[in-house]
Design a protein around this motif. Structure first.
Motif, mmCIF file in Angstrom:
data_model
loop_
_atom_site.group_PDB
_atom_site.id
_atom_site.type_symbol
_atom_site.label_atom_id
_atom_site.label_comp_id
_atom_site.label_asym_id
_atom_site.label_seq_id
_atom_site.Cartn_x
_atom_site.Cartn_y
_atom_site.Cartn_z
ATOM 1 N N THR A 8 0.819 -1.218 0.000
ATOM 2 C CA THR A 8 0.000 0.000 0.000
ATOM 3 C C THR A 8 0.852 1.267 0.000
ATOM 4 O O THR A 8 0.327 2.363 0.086
ATOM 5 N N GLU A 9 2.187 1.126 -0.116
ATOM 6 C CA GLU A 9 3.022 2.323 -0.046
ATOM 7 C C GLU A 9 2.787 3.293 -1.194
ATOM 8 O O GLU A 9 2.992 4.482 -1.021
ATOM 9 N N ASN A 10 2.316 2.835 -2.345
ATOM 10 C CA ASN A 10 2.047 3.766 -3.441
ATOM 11 C C ASN A 10 0.544 3.897 -3.716
ATOM 12 O O ASN A 10 0.144 4.334 -4.787
ATOM 13 N N CYS A 11 -0.276 3.562 -2.732
ATOM 14 C CA CYS A 11 -1.731 3.684 -2.855
ATOM 15 C C CYS A 11 -2.117 5.157 -3.003
ATOM 16 O O CYS A 11 -1.670 6.009 -2.235
ATOM 17 N N THR A 12 -2.948 5.471 -3.979
ATOM 18 C CA THR A 12 -3.324 6.866 -4.200
ATOM 19 C C THR A 12 -4.194 7.416 -3.076
ATOM 20 O O THR A 12 -4.162 8.624 -2.819
ATOM 21 N N ARG A 15 -1.587 8.416 -0.573
ATOM 22 C CA ARG A 15 -0.872 9.614 -1.032
ATOM 23 C C ARG A 15 -1.744 10.865 -0.894
ATOM 24 O O ARG A 15 -1.262 11.940 -0.542
ATOM 25 N N THR A 16 -3.025 10.730 -1.198
ATOM 26 C CA THR A 16 -3.945 11.857 -1.056
ATOM 27 C C THR A 16 -4.076 12.252 0.406
ATOM 28 O O THR A 16 -4.029 13.439 0.742
ATOM 29 N N LEU A 17 -4.206 11.263 1.284
ATOM 30 C CA LEU A 17 -4.302 11.572 2.714
ATOM 31 C C LEU A 17 -3.022 12.196 3.243
ATOM 32 O O LEU A 17 -3.068 13.034 4.157
ATOM 33 N N ASP A 18 -1.888 11.838 2.667
ATOM 34 C CA ASP A 18 -0.635 12.495 3.048
ATOM 35 C C ASP A 18 -0.695 13.993 2.746
ATOM 36 O O ASP A 18 -0.096 14.799 3.457
ATOM 37 N N LEU A 19 -1.418 14.373 1.695
ATOM 38 C CA LEU A 19 -1.534 15.783 1.317
ATOM 39 C C LEU A 19 -2.638 16.514 2.080
ATOM 40 O O LEU A 19 -2.448 17.639 2.529
ATOM 41 N N VAL A 20 -3.800 15.885 2.195
ATOM 42 C CA VAL A 20 -4.968 16.601 2.726
ATOM 43 C C VAL A 20 -5.667 15.876 3.872
ATOM 44 O O VAL A 20 -6.758 16.273 4.277
ATOM 45 N N GLY A 21 -5.062 14.848 4.419
ATOM 46 C CA GLY A 21 -5.742 14.021 5.405
ATOM 47 C C GLY A 21 -5.793 14.565 6.818
ATOM 48 O O GLY A 21 -6.510 14.035 7.648
ATOM 49 N N PRO A 149 -2.231 -0.716 -12.746
ATOM 50 C CA PRO A 149 -0.873 -0.812 -13.272
ATOM 51 C C PRO A 149 0.210 -0.414 -12.248
ATOM 52 O O PRO A 149 1.345 -0.838 -12.367
ATOM 53 N N GLY A 150 -0.164 0.344 -11.225
ATOM 54 C CA GLY A 150 0.819 0.742 -10.219
ATOM 55 C C GLY A 150 0.906 -0.214 -9.047
ATOM 56 O O GLY A 150 1.691 0.002 -8.125
ATOM 57 N N ALA A 151 0.115 -1.292 -9.077
ATOM 58 C CA ALA A 151 0.113 -2.245 -7.955
ATOM 59 C C ALA A 151 1.453 -2.963 -7.874
ATOM 60 O O ALA A 151 2.054 -3.342 -8.887
ATOM 61 N N ARG A 152 1.909 -3.130 -6.655
ATOM 62 C CA ARG A 152 3.162 -3.852 -6.401
ATOM 63 C C ARG A 152 2.900 -4.943 -5.365
ATOM 64 O O ARG A 152 2.127 -4.739 -4.435
ATOM 65 N N PRO A 153 3.574 -6.059 -5.497
ATOM 66 C CA PRO A 153 3.391 -7.105 -4.484
ATOM 67 C C PRO A 153 3.958 -6.652 -3.137
ATOM 68 O O PRO A 153 4.897 -5.880 -3.072
ATOM 69 N N LEU A 154 3.353 -7.131 -2.075
ATOM 70 C CA LEU A 154 3.823 -6.854 -0.718
ATOM 71 C C LEU A 154 5.197 -7.470 -0.543
ATOM 72 O O LEU A 154 5.442 -8.614 -0.929
ATOM 73 N N ALA A 155 6.125 -6.698 0.000
ATOM 74 C CA ALA A 155 7.496 -7.204 0.172
ATOM 75 C C ALA A 155 7.579 -8.189 1.313
ATOM 76 O O ALA A 155 6.902 -8.189 2.243
#
Length: 155
Positions: A8-12, A15-21, A149-155
């Protein structure tokens, strides 16, 4: 790949909550939508300290959600007003959706504080999730969610 297998590190949403959350940030944006432009007016209306307000405004300007416009009242130094950018105005449906949810589930005993209506016909405004092709309203059970397309597997 299923949701719990995705990073979930690149979840939009994240990222949105990082800006306006932060609570104060959305309240500043709410006030900007309602015509508040000046630092002292934000501080007085939202009710937060100068330091917190300055920090939040700086972050909103840095994120491109607000922009500053110089103004000068006679006998005073030049100051800055804060105006929503196009990116900031794109948050309007988000705030309307939050208000809509709040009116349904968190309104005070006297009811909602805002009544948003269509200027042409007077009908109440509401946010609806719809199919982009059929323009039909959808519920959670009507959609399929798959990794993008931006989904990444959990490390």
């Amino acid at each position: 790949m299923k949701w719990l297998e995705m990073s979930t590190e690149n979840c939009t949403v994240q990222r949105t909550l990082d800006l306006v959350g932060e609570k104060w940030t959305l309240l500043i944006v709410r006030d900007a939508f309602n015509g508040v432009r000046r630092f002292d007016d934000f501080r007085r209306h939202v009710g937060l300290s100068e330091a917190v307000l300055a920090d939040r405004l700086r972050k909103l300007v840095s994120a491109g959600i607000l922009r500053t416009v110089p103004y000068r009242e006679e006998g005073s130094r030049t100051r800055r007003e804060y105006r929503l950018t196009g990116k900031g105005r794109d948050l309007w449906p988000v705030l309307v959706a939050l208000r809509q949810w709040g009116d349904a589930h968190a309104a005070g005993p006297d009811g909602p504080t805002l009544d948003i209506r269509h200027s042409d016909c007077g009908a109440p405004v509401q946010v609806v999730v719809e199919c982009s092709r059929e323009h039909a309203a959808l519920t959670l059970t009507d959609v399929t969610v798959e990794p993008g397309p931006g989904a990444r597997p959990l490390a």
